[in-house]
Design an enzyme around this catalytic site. Structure first.
Site, PDB file in Angstrom:
ATOM      1  CB  CYS A 275      66.362  10.362  41.177  1.00  0.00           C
ATOM      2  SG  CYS A 275      67.278   9.239  42.389  1.00  0.00           S
TER       3      CYS A 275
ATOM      4  CB  CYS B 281      72.065   7.382  40.700  1.00  0.00           C
ATOM      5  SG  CYS B 281      71.573   6.670  42.941  1.00  0.00           S
TER       6      CYS B 281
ATOM      7  CG  ASP C 275      40.566  25.041  12.526  1.00  0.00           C
ATOM      8  OD1 ASP C 275      40.561  24.525  11.216  1.00  0.00           O
ATOM      9  OD2 ASP C 275      40.053  24.755  13.136  1.00  0.00           O
TER      10      ASP C 275
ATOM     11  CG  ASP D  67      38.206  24.263  17.655  1.00  0.00           C
ATOM     12  OD1 ASP D  67      38.572  23.181  16.987  1.00  0.00           O
ATOM     13  OD2 ASP D  67      38.180  25.344  16.319  1.00  0.00           O
TER      14      ASP D  67
ATOM     15  CG  ASP E  19      76.977   7.313  41.588  1.00  0.00           C
ATOM     16  OD1 ASP E  19      76.370   6.330  40.705  1.00  0.00           O
ATOM     17  OD2 ASP E  19      76.384   7.621  42.761  1.00  0.00           O
TER      18      ASP E  19
END
Length: 721
Positions: A16, A369, A411, A608, A694
């Site tokens: 982690c 944690c 676009d 694009d 925890d």
């Protein structure tokens, strides 16, 4: 920077962000190190250092006591100022959990704990000693890591809090409970490692799409060579059923290629000479000869993996807030726990044992944690899930923003449309439509401009005969002329044709109607008469209307911004049911995006990646459309690799699912801690429920985040409907 080099290492045991922070802190304190970057997603570390320094021994001396393994990734350092490093994707396969250091320690502690219970049942006099021994099996490695972390600059680590709590519990006579708490902590750490391994495997699994070997044409024969050693320009043979080993272009053979492993498309794509193919796709029904166009390190899969890993390491806004919160949160928890343990006995004469016990429990409850991992675990899983479906998002910040957009500016050419004109209408004037098509195709045979390709494609689709034409030549600025069967032909614009032959009122009316619909009209003359009209237009992608409807259903307003002429823009926009603006220069598109933002809108620009660059940069999120091209991979904050308009809505849905998961994770982490905090102070729960608050929360938020690995648009849409 010119006198520094970068060397990359594989770091094992990181689960982690807290692990990465400990590694980063420890390595950055080494005298030999000028800079360090740590990637939890890839398990890699990049160290900047002077070229005359050998780092591996000092890195191992620094990281091994913390419980992390380190090994080189690069055979040699890369000299010069390298702003960012690539990532190794092969890496050694992760060992089964029971063969890892954490797995062995957890099993040993569990067996010792079971033995202690058995001894305590049959020989009560030895119960305390047995539990103390079981505690030592698990706590000694934790305490060593705590001491090493403190010496390396991380005094308030989870290992430190666990060690204090366990030792304190022994001092007040709760040895058995301390042993159980340590075992539960080890189990939680082990589960975190397994979950982190699954998250990494989600990306590394993409590497498995590439074959180990390729068949290369060499010296008139075929030789098998490792796929990673293929050189650009080499020609490889792909047999039916084989995976293609590199990005390339078909030079011989016609057949279907299953691109589902790379693009997610369920229908195989037909390939012929000149067509591009992706590494990892499968030739289904015919042998193909493919010329390699990208080295192994630069093929589509390798680049997607690299970009996703880099994106996973880019912190999201929520993650940065939580990281800042955690810096003072843990020391504050230690201070509060100390006050809880000492204040009631000193101020009110309460029992020392009872309040020290509660203080120790608070230490475990307060471990950050679960909170720290709540956001990055969800971000990493979502980025992995998106990448496997062609939705490439470059970092947590972009992923969070996608879920908040209110407007999407598209676009037209190559984004809402296919980027190539198609014949939409054939009109015969004195000749049949089939004759008009054959005559036009005869003139255009061999031409490569877009309108010629559209006519030839329609002739091939309709199986119209294409006889050979004579004396074919371009008429600059007007069209093309030639002879067919002794008859003079001309194919060109309406104005050029009108200059040669009077078109007549009916023909002019038809041309005007086509042009109002945004179509380009080619007029075919045969001799001195009009033979027919061919109307062409760059048509919307097949999924454009459905994709825009999905955005509207999500509360997002789509708009089309194009440099094409006003007639074409209006026709395409009306066809798609959105507002469109035409005749825009790149700076005009950027101005419109900024105007929307000034009104408090959150804008995504979809284009694009070339002529839309200013608007892409100005938007809150820039999304590049493409089919795995360089532009799509490198431009903007995100990329829709398959070129599907619907994938923009899918990207928004993935972002919103991720944000919902993050909120759930934070709620789980804080809710469990708050609940156990109250019950601990009331004396209802003790040490082992505290560690569950925890460890249990950490496992829950990780498992909840991992659900995003299985995310898919259809299931998400069904769940929301």
């Amino acid at each position: 920077m010119s006198n520094l080099v970068e060397t990359r290492y594989r770091v094992t045991g990181m689960d982690c962000g807290s692990c990465a922070a400990k590694v980063r802190t420890a390595v950055s304190r080494l005298r030999e190190v000028e800079g360090v970057e740590v990637s939890v997603a890839s398990g890699a570390m990049t160290v900047t250092h002077p070229p005359d320094k050998t780092l591996l021994p000092v890195l191992r001396a620094s990281l091994t006591p913390l419980g992390y393994g380190v090994a080189p990734l690069d055979p040699a350092p890369t000299t010069g100022p390298v702003p960012s490093a690539g990532h190794d994707h092969a890496g050694p396969a992760d060992a089964p959990w029971w063969r890892t250091r954490k797995g062995v320690t957890t099993l040993a502690c569990g067996l010792a704990l079971a033995g202690a219970y058995a001894i305590g049942t049959h020989i009560p006099a030895l119960e305390s000693v047995a539990f103390l021994a079981a505690l030592a099996v698990g706590l000694v490695p934790i305490a060593r890591r705590a001491v090493a972390a403190a010496r390396a600059g991380t005094p308030f680590s989870i290992e430190t809090l666990m060690t204090i709590a366990a030792v304190g519990a022994v001092l007040i006579g709760a040895t058995a409970e301390a042993a159980m708490v340590v075992f539960l902590f080890l189990v939680g750490e082990l589960l975190e490692g397994v979950a982190a391994g699954r998250a990494r495997a989600g990306i590394r699994g993409l590497s498995a799409l590439l074959p180990k070997e390729a068949l290369v044409e060499r010296d008139g024969g075929i030789a098998a060579v490792p796929a990673e050693r293929l050189e650009v320009g080499a020609v490889i043979l792909v047999r039916p059923g084989d995976r293609i080993a590199a990005d390339g272009v078909v030079v011989e053979g016609v057949g279907d290629v299953d691109e589902a492993p790379v693009t997610g498309e369920s229908v195989p794509a037909s390939k012929q000479p000149g067509d591009a193919v992706f590494a990892g796709s499968i030739a289904t029904d015919a042998a193909l000869r493919v010329r390699v166009t990208k080295a192994a390190a630069d093929n589509t899969i390798a680049r997607v993996i690299r970009l996703v890993e880099e994106a996973q390491d880019a912190k999201a806004p929520t993650e940065r807030i939580i990281d800042r919160f955690a810096r003072w949160y843990t020391p504050a928890v230690v201070a509060v726990a100390a006050v809880v343990a000492v204040a009631p006995p000193v101020v009110a004469g309460a029992a020392w044992d009872a309040w020290i016990y509660k203080g120790l429990a608070l230490l475990l409850i307060g471990c950050p944690c679960a909170l720290v991992i709540s956001t990055p675990a969800a971000i990493a899983a979502a980025l992995s899930a998106g990448a496997r479906r062609g939705l490439l998002v470059k970092g947590g910040a972009a992923l969070e923003t996608l879920g908040k957009i209110t407007d999407a500016a598209f676009d037209k050419t190559g984004t809402l449309t296919e980027g190539k004109p198609r014949v939409t209408d054939l009109v015969g004037l004195g000749r049949s439509e089939r004759q008009v098509l054959s005559m036009a195709a005869a003139l255009e045979t061999g031409a490569s401009h877009p309108l010629a390709r559209a006519i030839l494609a329609r002739a091939a689709a309709d199986r119209a005969p294409v006889p050979p034409a004579a004396d074919v030549g371009a008429v600059p600025g007007q069209g093309i002329a030639g002879r067919l069967g002794g008859e003079a032909l001309f194919l060109g614009s309406a104005s050029a044709a009108d200059a040669r032959v009077s078109l007549g009122a009916e023909c002019e009316a038809r041309v005007a109607a086509f042009e109002r619909d945004g179509k380009t009209v080619a007029v075919l003359l045969a001799g001195d008469a009009v033979a027919g009209l061919i109307a062409m237009r760059d048509e919307p992608r097949p999924d454009a209307a459905a994709g825009l409807a999905a955005l509207k259903a999500a509360g997002i307003v789509p708009v089309m911004l194009t440099g094409d002429n006003l007639h074409t823009a209006a026709a395409i926009a009306q066809n798609l049911g959105i507002v469109g603006q035409g005749g825009l220069l790149p700076q005009d598109k950027q101005r419109i995006v900024r105007d929307l933002q000034a009104r408090g809108r959150v804008v995504a620009k979809v284009g694009d990646g070339i002529n839309d660059a200013p608007a892409l940069a100005a938007a809150d999120v820039g999304i590049a459309m493409g089919g795995g091209t360089d532009v799509a991979l490198e431009t903007g904050d995100a990329a829709v690799l398959h070129g599907r308009v619907a994938d923009v809505a899918h990207m928004v849905a993935l972002s919103r699912a991720t944000l919902a998961t993050i909120r759930q994770n934070i709620g789980i982490a804080l809710g469990l801690k708050a609940g156990f905090l109250v019950t601990t102070l009331l004396g209802i729960t003790g040490l082992w429920p505290a560690i569950l608050a925890d460890t249990g929360a950490t496992v829950l938020v990780t498992a909840n985040a991992m659900r995003l690995l299985r995310w898919n648009p259809k299931a998400d849409r069904a769940r929301r409907s």
